[in-house]
Write an enzyme that holds these catalytic residues in place. Structure first.
Site, PDB file in Angstrom:
ATOM      1  N   ASP A   1       0.805  -1.185   0.059  1.00 18.37           N
ATOM      2  CA  ASP A   1       0.147  -0.153  -0.040  1.00 18.37           C
ATOM      3  C   ASP A   1       0.889   1.294   0.003  1.00 18.37           C
ATOM      4  O   ASP A   1       0.330   2.408  -0.065  1.00 18.37           O
ATOM      5  CB  ASP A   1      -1.158  -0.345   1.120  1.00 18.37           C
ATOM      6  N   SER A   2       2.344   1.042  -0.029  1.00 21.69           N
ATOM      7  CA  SER A   2       2.980   2.205  -0.500  1.00 21.69           C
ATOM      8  C   SER A   2       2.840   2.934  -1.800  1.00 21.69           C
ATOM      9  O   SER A   2       3.070   3.818  -1.916  1.00 21.69           O
ATOM     10  CB  SER A   2       4.639   1.651  -0.119  1.00 21.69           C
TER      11      SER A   2
ATOM     12  N   GLU B   1      -1.257  -5.496   8.685  1.00 20.83           N
ATOM     13  CA  GLU B   1      -0.279  -4.809   9.705  1.00 20.83           C
ATOM     14  C   GLU B   1      -0.768  -4.922  10.926  1.00 20.83           C
ATOM     15  O   GLU B   1      -1.986  -5.073  11.322  1.00 20.83           O
ATOM     16  CB  GLU B   1      -0.215  -3.194   9.359  1.00 20.83           C
TER      17      GLU B   1
ATOM     18  N   GLU C   1       9.678  -3.789  10.134  1.00 20.55           N
ATOM     19  CA  GLU C   1      10.026  -2.257   9.452  1.00 20.55           C
ATOM     20  C   GLU C   1      10.434  -1.634  10.640  1.00 20.55           C
ATOM     21  O   GLU C   1       9.831  -1.265  11.931  1.00 20.55           O
ATOM     22  CB  GLU C   1       8.885  -1.866   8.939  1.00 20.55           C
TER      23      GLU C   1
HETATM   24  O1  KIV Z   1       3.579  -1.077   1.443  1.00 24.02           O
HETATM   25  C1  KIV Z   1       4.651  -1.466   1.374  1.00 24.02           C
HETATM   26  O2  KIV Z   1       5.340  -1.161   0.458  1.00 24.02           O
HETATM   27  C2  KIV Z   1       5.275  -2.246   2.457  1.00 24.02           C
HETATM   28  C3  KIV Z   1       6.869  -2.519   2.660  1.00 24.02           C
HETATM   29  C4  KIV Z   1       7.453  -1.328   2.824  1.00 24.02           C
HETATM   30  C5  KIV Z   1       6.994  -3.513   3.350  1.00 24.02           C
HETATM   31  O3  KIV Z   1       4.589  -2.518   3.337  1.00 24.02           O
END
Ligand code: KIV
Length: 279
Positions: A59-60, A128, A195
């Protein structure tokens, strides 16, 4: 031009396609896992050719593709769309997709969202947190949906955390993180992303668990590493670059070369070094 890994089509053909049980095999055999985020078929195809083991539709994408300043605006439909794009580019790598903000607020909501992601081509969903998410993890795993947990700095908690900060710095929060890591593994998670966690704590959690850990800003003792695609290529996505990020484009000489350089450095243990980790 970076050429250390085989580039011929035969070598690519001979590699087995990743499955979820192979993740535990890799940990048992001491093989480090190489993971990257992708959001479209072209980059996914290049990652597959470069031998990346696990590809994450994170979700980045809310921050690096959509231009938001957090991951909170990302909808399940966004992740489904990008998962379908990435899936078309992969033949070997294992595809993991994020359950975005509040899509996993209840087990039933999570089941709907995770089903859509698996039907779009993912083999595993990432969740998460621990706490009430333990029930969600159990509920999905009992329904044949493989789960990757994500602890430490969980970006969907940015409002409560007050920013993107190192987690587990004192004894109380470190012990809580160790307990949460055991709990997500007991709930059935098959993989755990850690993280922004101090190196020693991430190493202790990794030694504690039978499931592989994947670090991002969590030091060299995890069972694998993940980076966001844009960070690895030095693309300016308008956000502060954290200490753990490394631009592999100069070292690799091309996009595929950068992926190979990253994979080689993760597998050899050269990345992350102390300058890309937290004490
Ligand atoms: O959303 C994402 O890209 C992530 C990574 C940073 C692990 O959760």
């Amino acid at each position: 031009m970076y050429t250390s890994a085989p580039t011929d089509a035969n070598a690519q053909e001979k590699r087995k396609a990743w499955t979820v049980p192979m993740l535990a095999d890799a940990k048992r055999d001491g093989r480090r896992l190489v993971m990257l985020t992708a959001y479209d078929a072209g980059f996914a195809r290049t990652m597959d050719a470069a031998g990346i083991d696990v590809v994450l539709v994170g979700d980045s994408l809310g921050m690096v593709v959509q231009g938001h300043n957090s991951t909170l605006p990302v909808a399940t439909a966004d992740i489904v769309y990008h998962t379908a794009c990435v899936a078309r580019g992969l033949s070997k790598a294992l595809l993991v997709a994020d359950l975005p903000f509040q899509s996993d607020a209840t087990p039933e909501r999570a089941l709907d969202a995770a089903t859509a992601l698996l039907q779009a081509g993912a083999a595993m969903v990432k969740i998460e947190g621990a706490g009430h998410k333990l029930d969600v993890i159990r509920f999905l795993v009992e329904r044949e949906i493989p789960v990757c947990a994500h602890l430490g700095l969980t970006p969907q908690s940015v409002l409560r955390l007050g920013g993107y900060k190192l987690q587990g710095r004192d004894d109380v929060t470190a012990n809580k993180l160790r307990g949460d890591a055991r709990a997500v593994a007991q709930a059935g998670a098959a993989l755990l992303v850690l993280e922004c966690v101090p190196t020693g704590l991430a190493g202790a959690i990794t030694a504690d668990l039978a499931i592989p850990t994947i670090g991002i800003g969590a030091g060299p003792h995890c069972d694998g590493q993940v980076l966001v695609l844009h960070d690895l290529l030095g693309v300016n996505s308008g956000h502060r670059r954290p200490k753990f990020v490394k631009d592999f484009l100069a070292q690799g000489g091309s996009v595929e070369g950068a992926f190979r350089a990253y994979a080689d450095d993760v597998r050899s243990g050269a990345f992350p070094d102390a300058s890309h980790s937290y004490d």
